[in-house]
Design an enzyme around this catalytic site. Structure first.
Site, PDB file in Angstrom:
ATOM      1  N   HIS A   1      -7.386  -6.119  -0.200  1.00 19.87           N
ATOM      2  CA  HIS A   1      -6.229  -5.216  -0.067  1.00 19.87           C
ATOM      3  C   HIS A   1      -5.111  -5.561   0.816  1.00 19.87           C
ATOM      4  O   HIS A   1      -3.873  -5.289   0.770  1.00 19.87           O
ATOM      5  CB  HIS A   1      -6.842  -3.576   0.407  1.00 19.87           C
TER       6      HIS A   1
ATOM      7  N   SER B   1       0.805  -1.164   0.219  1.00 21.47           N
ATOM      8  CA  SER B   1      -0.155   0.162  -0.081  1.00 21.47           C
ATOM      9  C   SER B   1       1.038   1.261  -0.116  1.00 21.47           C
ATOM     10  O   SER B   1       1.645   1.467  -0.857  1.00 21.47           O
ATOM     11  CB  SER B   1      -0.904  -0.210   1.175  1.00 21.47           C
TER      12      SER B   1
ATOM     13  N   ASP C   1      -9.262  -5.237  -4.577  1.00 16.02           N
ATOM     14  CA  ASP C   1      -9.058  -4.374  -3.732  1.00 16.02           C
ATOM     15  C   ASP C   1      -9.760  -3.169  -3.738  1.00 16.02           C
ATOM     16  O   ASP C   1     -10.229  -2.607  -4.724  1.00 16.02           O
ATOM     17  CB  ASP C   1      -7.671  -3.911  -4.230  1.00 16.02           C
TER      18      ASP C   1
END
Length: 263
Positions: free
Chosen positions: A239, A86, A212
């Site tokens: 995610h 991320s 995601d």
């Protein structure tokens, strides 16, 4: 498992994203160490067990200092494989610009892969999560005053399972709800990187997460097209593949590290 080319004892450095900490890698670290790999999991500033106040972390340099300090102190003959999840992708890119000769490979996982950080409107379009369809999902803090931009953010607990961990085991989403901390959003928004002359010499791999809800596949694909990595892998994951698909995620990381042939 295949041996990673050019490394006798692969050393993986796992870098978390916003609001998480080194703890989020516990399944991947276990799989890696059981298979004989050396693993370092870092807490960046105000994350995990680091007690820094996120409302006082105003620059990305300060936030990412633990990773930069770690790379600065590596032995001259050692290279590492960075894995960033991320917003951890911003940390990887910062490291690539600063220490290209100390990084064997950078693996971006559902991550911001922006060569110069958030330097343009297109960067924000591609790399800034758009979760507006869910309504007001986050709690913001304004540590510098209500007339200034927010300094920290955290997704409200009632939205975490739905957005971050919808394919993950309930026990992991509960664990996360107990350990997540507000992240220094102002520092992230100001993440900009000058072009290190050897930045493109570091091979990069991107692992797409196909389900995601934070960094949508179309955004991931846009970043891949703009700054093309050596290879792209896909995971049937939310995610957070370190929770939702740890065994497959581990396999892909090791395969990616072993297969790199581009420079």
């Amino acid at each position: 498992m295949n041996e990673v080319v050019g490394l006798q004892k692969p050393h993986f450095v796992l870098v978390h994203g916003v609001c998480h900490g080194a703890w989020c890698w516990y399944k991947i670290r276990c799989l890696m160490e059981t298979s004989g790999y050396k693993v370092t999991c870092l807490d960046l500033k105000s994350a995990g067990i680091d007690q820094s106040n996120p409302n006082t972390i105003l620059t990305f340099d300060e936030y990412n200092a633990p990773l930069i300090d770690f790379l600065s102190n590596l032995p001259n003959d050692e290279k590492v494989i960075l894995v960033g999840h991320s917003a951890g992708g911003l940390s990887l890119t910062d490291a690539i610009h600063r220490f290209p000769k100390r990084i064997h490979l950078a693996i971006y996982v559902a991550a911001n892969m922006l060569k110069h950080g958030f330097s343009s409107d297109q960067d924000f379009k591609d790399g800034d999560p758009d979760v507006s369809e869910y309504g007001e999902i986050a709690d913001l803090e304004y540590g510098m005053g209500l007339d200034e931009p927010p300094t920290s953010v955290i997704i409200k607990e009632e939205f975490q399972k739905r957005i971050l961990y919808q394919m993950s085991p309930k026990e992991d989403s509960i664990l996360a709800s107990m350990l997540l901390r507000a992240g220094p959003i102002r520092a992230f928004k100001g993440a900009r990187f000058e072009g290190g002359k050897d930045a493109d010499s570091v091979p990069r791999v991107y692992i797409k997460t196909l389900h995601d809800h934070i960094l949508r596949p179309v955004q991931q694909e846009a970043m891949i097209k703009r700054w093309q990595p050596c290879q792209v892998f896909e995971l049937e994951s939310d995610h957070s593949p370190f929770f939702s698909a740890p065994s497959l995620f581990f396999k892909v990381i090791v395969e990616a590290a072993a297969a790199i042939t581009c420079n």
